[in-house]
Design a protein around this motif. Sequence first.
Motif, short mmCIF file in Angstrom:
data_model
loop_
_atom_site.label_atom_id
_atom_site.label_comp_id
_atom_site.label_asym_id
_atom_site.label_seq_id
_atom_site.Cartn_x
_atom_site.Cartn_y
_atom_site.Cartn_z
N VAL A 175 -1.26 -5.32 -4.08
CA VAL A 175 -1.91 -5.39 -2.52
C VAL A 175 -3.20 -6.53 -2.44
O VAL A 175 -3.10 -7.24 -2.58
N VAL A 186 -4.98 -2.57 7.16
CA VAL A 186 -4.89 -1.15 5.72
C VAL A 186 -5.14 0.24 6.70
O VAL A 186 -4.23 1.81 6.66
N MET A 204 0.77 -1.18 -0.12
CA MET A 204 0.16 0.04 -0.16
C MET A 204 0.58 1.14 0.08
O MET A 204 0.91 1.86 -0.68
N TYR A 255 -7.73 1.91 -0.05
CA TYR A 255 -7.18 0.67 -0.15
C TYR A 255 -7.77 0.54 0.71
O TYR A 255 -8.32 -1.66 0.31
#
Length: 102
Positions: A55, A76, A47, A91
Amino acid sequence: MNNNPLQTFVEEAPEIQRAYAGFIQSLIADEGLDNKTKQLIYIGMKMIADDERAVKMHVPMAKNAGATRPEMKTTVLLGLSVIGMKAASKYLPLVLESFDEN
């Protein structure tokens, strides 16, 4: 155009690709962390590198290693302190959707 981005690496630099694959295998084999933890760390690092493809690739690996949806979410959200709102806006949906699909 080749759909597999690593295929060019395999075709154009096979010896280097094999050496790299061996390096990756040695990281996987290292017993300092369990595989689930390694995969969650990979997700966080990828990320930060803004490597969306990686990812998405590591989400099912983490899930298969036993990672839960809450663990993915926390992984995350930890990125908020490093990459700011991109962690939540880009993300978080990507990881949770990938988790739910696999």
